[in-house]
Structure formats: C-alpha cells, structure tokens
Design a protein around this motif. Structure first.
Motif, PDB file in Angstrom:
ATOM      1  N   THR A 175       0.816  -1.210   0.000  1.00  0.00           N
ATOM      2  CA  THR A 175       0.000   0.000   0.000  1.00  0.00           C
ATOM      3  C   THR A 175       0.852   1.264   0.000  1.00  0.00           C
ATOM      4  O   THR A 175       0.352   2.349   0.179  1.00  0.00           O
ATOM      5  CB  THR A 175      -0.928   0.018   1.227  1.00  0.00           C
ATOM      6  OG1 THR A 175      -0.152  -0.103   2.412  1.00  0.00           O
ATOM      7  CG2 THR A 175      -1.928  -1.125   1.142  1.00  0.00           C
ATOM      8  N   VAL A 176       2.152   1.114  -0.194  1.00  0.00           N
ATOM      9  CA  VAL A 176       3.045   2.254  -0.370  1.00  0.00           C
ATOM     10  C   VAL A 176       3.855   1.991  -1.624  1.00  0.00           C
ATOM     11  O   VAL A 176       4.079   0.845  -2.008  1.00  0.00           O
ATOM     12  CB  VAL A 176       3.996   2.456   0.833  1.00  0.00           C
ATOM     13  CG1 VAL A 176       3.213   2.833   2.063  1.00  0.00           C
ATOM     14  CG2 VAL A 176       4.832   1.212   1.089  1.00  0.00           C
ATOM     15  N   TRP A 213      -8.563   6.000  -6.121  1.00  0.00           N
ATOM     16  CA  TRP A 213      -8.526   6.606  -4.789  1.00  0.00           C
ATOM     17  C   TRP A 213      -9.737   6.246  -3.924  1.00  0.00           C
ATOM     18  O   TRP A 213      -9.771   6.588  -2.746  1.00  0.00           O
ATOM     19  CB  TRP A 213      -8.439   8.126  -4.918  1.00  0.00           C
ATOM     20  CG  TRP A 213      -9.534   8.669  -5.797  1.00  0.00           C
ATOM     21  CD1 TRP A 213     -10.815   9.014  -5.412  1.00  0.00           C
ATOM     22  CD2 TRP A 213      -9.472   8.878  -7.203  1.00  0.00           C
ATOM     23  NE1 TRP A 213     -11.542   9.420  -6.492  1.00  0.00           N
ATOM     24  CE2 TRP A 213     -10.751   9.360  -7.606  1.00  0.00           C
ATOM     25  CE3 TRP A 213      -8.472   8.732  -8.166  1.00  0.00           C
ATOM     26  CZ2 TRP A 213     -11.035   9.683  -8.947  1.00  0.00           C
ATOM     27  CZ3 TRP A 213      -8.758   9.049  -9.481  1.00  0.00           C
ATOM     28  CH2 TRP A 213     -10.022   9.516  -9.864  1.00  0.00           C
ATOM     29  N   HIS A 240      -6.668  -2.886  -3.715  1.00  0.00           N
ATOM     30  CA  HIS A 240      -7.959  -2.521  -3.111  1.00  0.00           C
ATOM     31  C   HIS A 240      -9.090  -3.266  -3.811  1.00  0.00           C
ATOM     32  O   HIS A 240      -9.170  -3.295  -5.038  1.00  0.00           O
ATOM     33  CB  HIS A 240      -8.184  -1.018  -3.217  1.00  0.00           C
ATOM     34  CG  HIS A 240      -7.189  -0.221  -2.447  1.00  0.00           C
ATOM     35  ND1 HIS A 240      -7.268  -0.060  -1.078  1.00  0.00           N
ATOM     36  CD2 HIS A 240      -6.076   0.448  -2.853  1.00  0.00           C
ATOM     37  CE1 HIS A 240      -6.252   0.688  -0.673  1.00  0.00           C
ATOM     38  NE2 HIS A 240      -5.519   1.001  -1.720  1.00  0.00           N
ATOM     39  N   ASN A 292      -1.664   6.153  -7.622  1.00  0.00           N
ATOM     40  CA  ASN A 292      -2.384   5.202  -6.781  1.00  0.00           C
ATOM     41  C   ASN A 292      -1.436   4.668  -5.703  1.00  0.00           C
ATOM     42  O   ASN A 292      -0.292   5.116  -5.585  1.00  0.00           O
ATOM     43  CB  ASN A 292      -3.039   4.099  -7.614  1.00  0.00           C
ATOM     44  CG  ASN A 292      -2.052   3.101  -8.208  1.00  0.00           C
ATOM     45  OD1 ASN A 292      -0.839   3.158  -7.982  1.00  0.00           O
ATOM     46  ND2 ASN A 292      -2.569   2.156  -8.970  1.00  0.00           N
ATOM     47  N   ASP A 293      -1.885   3.707  -4.946  1.00  0.00           N
ATOM     48  CA  ASP A 293      -1.132   3.289  -3.761  1.00  0.00           C
ATOM     49  C   ASP A 293       0.087   2.426  -4.050  1.00  0.00           C
ATOM     50  O   ASP A 293       0.792   2.026  -3.120  1.00  0.00           O
ATOM     51  CB  ASP A 293      -2.057   2.568  -2.771  1.00  0.00           C
ATOM     52  CG  ASP A 293      -2.958   3.536  -2.024  1.00  0.00           C
ATOM     53  OD1 ASP A 293      -2.634   4.738  -1.980  1.00  0.00           O
ATOM     54  OD2 ASP A 293      -3.993   3.090  -1.492  1.00  0.00           O
TER      55      ASP A 293
END
Length: 312
Positions: free
Chosen positions: A3-4, A171, A164, A212-213
């Motif tokens: 997620t990073v 987002w 996700h 995005n992530d």
C-alpha cells in the motif's frame, strides 16, 4: 499488494513499478458499466509478477524511439488522424470530415504524434505529456525497440486497483472527494464547454495527478491506454483464472483508463473496471500507452487491422 510505492527501477527512459502478482477480483462490482462492454461477471484472476511503467510513454520518450529507428506511425502513413474539435490547431481546409456518430472528432490531415492538434502544433510544446495519435501497431513497435510489451488487460486492472477490492476509482468510490479533482476528465457540458476545473482541456503532463497506492500515475483519465488483448464483451464469462491473455482473435484491441474526454453524461469509462476497444491501426488524440517489463519472456500477441472507431 503493498500500500506504499515500492522501489522503482529504471527502464528505457521510463520508471517501472515492481508488482508482486497474486489474486484479485476483476470486473465491475457495482454493475454500472455499459452492457456491451462486458465488464461482468466479476471473476478471480491470478497473475505472475511483472513491472509496469509508472506513467504512460511521453512525447519525449516516443521522439527518442523515432530518432533511433525512423519509425513512421500509422497516422503519418495514412496522412491524417482524429483530433477533438476544440483541440484543432490547423487550417480548416485540413479537416477532412467528422465522425458520423461522434461529430466532436475531426479527421485532420497532418495530425500525428508530432503534431497532436494538426500542422500548427508540435510535440515539443509538451514533451512531458503522453504521446497520442499512436496506434496499437505503433505501440507494439515501441515495445520491440525498448524490450518491453503492452500490459494484458488483467495486468492493467490489477495494477490500477493497487490491492484494493471493489473500488470505482484508484482513490476510492467518490469521483471528487472533498471537491478535489484527482484525474483529468471532462468537466462541464460535453462536448462544447469545459470548465477546466482540473486544469486541462486535453492532455496533462504525466504525473500531474496523485498516484495510486503502488505509485502508478493517471490510471484514470488523461489518455486511453492500449492493452495487449483482443477485445470481446463475452470474454469474462470464459476467462481462464491464471494469467489471462484475452481472446485468440478479434477485430479490436482493448483500451483502458478513459481519457480527458470522458464525462458521465456520455462516457463514464474512467472507472477501474471500465473497458473499451479500438482497431489496431486506429489513432486518436486521446489514446496512448504504457509498457510492461517482464521477469519472464514477453507475451507475444498476433496483429491485425481494420477500421477506425474513436473512443470518447
């Protein structure tokens, strides 16, 4: 999926984001897409690891390719390409006609990747913008030169979702959370009045909007992106679970992500599940591409060409 943003590795003028692969749910969980696009059923897909370019290929990237190879794009060989009517930068005599069902598209003599609005425009005015007026065949030629390939449709959606489940957009589920414009799409009354609330009438520079992530930019809006697959609205009903490559044949290739012309009154295909297609030799002022670098040998897909069908 992380997620990073993970470590990026340099490629041929591009930065790549390493993606670990794995299982995800592909398709439209909200059942709000166009039935003819075939966004359902939602189905499980498992992918091998791959690395996707953080941005689409830019004008400067494509110029380097052309300088090295002498490649002539399909638009240059045909002598014209499709330009959005408000983006025209050429004498009216260069307009050869309008698309019958989408009259905001003009067929403009001399429009190509180096002259995106027509003869009075130049890619050098926006070197960091996505290259446009490139066909699927042109994108494939760039890939062969750079040692990359186009993403499969499944890889594209997996990367865009960034781990996700069931989101509409990179987002979240709201298009403009807290009133913020997070992608480059049409704002106003399409196709004649754009409020420019996001800052752009046509393309934006790559990286203009938050990633995005996993560190991928403009996975919604800006320009459509070519994928490797042939398009079929029925494919999801029979798609294999592991590393799907799309149908064996077809008339058009998949494009993903939407563009600066998408608006919910006409085309809400800036959603992560949204699909569209165009024929492999077609070119427009709102379609580009990003590339994949494999850890294994690149996926090879057959080629074909038919007629032009501009997307929104």
């Amino acid at each position: 999926m992380p997620t990073v943003p993970p470590r990026r590795t340099p490629g041929p003028g591009l930065d790549f984001v390493e993606l670990p692969g794995g299982e995800f749910l592909m398709g439209d969980p909200f059942d709000e897409g166009y039935p003819d696009d075939g966004e359902r059923p939602v189905h499980r897909v498992v992918l091998a690891p791959f690395a996707l370019a953080a941005t689409t290929v830019t004008n400067a990237d494509f110029a380097a390719f052309v300088a090295a190879t002498g490649h002539r794009t399909d638009a240059e060989r045909y002598g014209s390409s499709a330009v959005f009517h408000l983006a025209l930068r050429a004498p009216r005599r260069d307009v050869r006609g309008q698309a019958p069902r989408t009259p905001w598209w003009l067929e403009v003599a001399g429009a190509d990747w180096a002259h995106p609005g027509g003869r009075d425009s130049s890619w050098q005015e926006r070197p960091d913008h996505p290259v446009v007026h490139v066909s699927w065949d042109d994108a494939l030629a760039f890939c062969r030169w750079s040692g990359t390939r186009l993403p499969t449709e499944a890889e594209w959606e997996y990367a865009a979702r960034a781990g996700h489940r069931g989101r509409r957009y990179p987002w979240g589920d709201e298009l403009t959370p807290d009133g913020r414009d997070l992608c480059n799409i049409w704002h106003g009354a399409f196709p004649h009045r754009n409020t420019l609330s996001d800052g752009y009438l046509t393309t934006a520079p790559v990286g203009a909007f938050p990633p995005n992530d996993v560190g991928l930019y403009e996975m919604s809006g800006n320009v459509w992106e070519w994928c490797a697959d042939w398009f079929s609205p029925a494919y999801y009903r029979r798609s294999p679970r592991h590393n799907p490559l799309g149908p064996r044949s077809g008339q058009a290739r998949v494009i993903r992500g939407g563009s600066y012309l998408c608006h919910d009154s006409y085309c809400n295909r800036y959603r992560l599940a949204a699909r569209s297609a165009n024929t492999p030799d077609s070119s427009t002022g709102n379609c580009g591409f990003r590339v994949v670098r494999d850890r294994a040998p690149a996926i090879v897909t057959p080629t074909s060409s038919t007629t032009t069908t501009p997307a929104c």
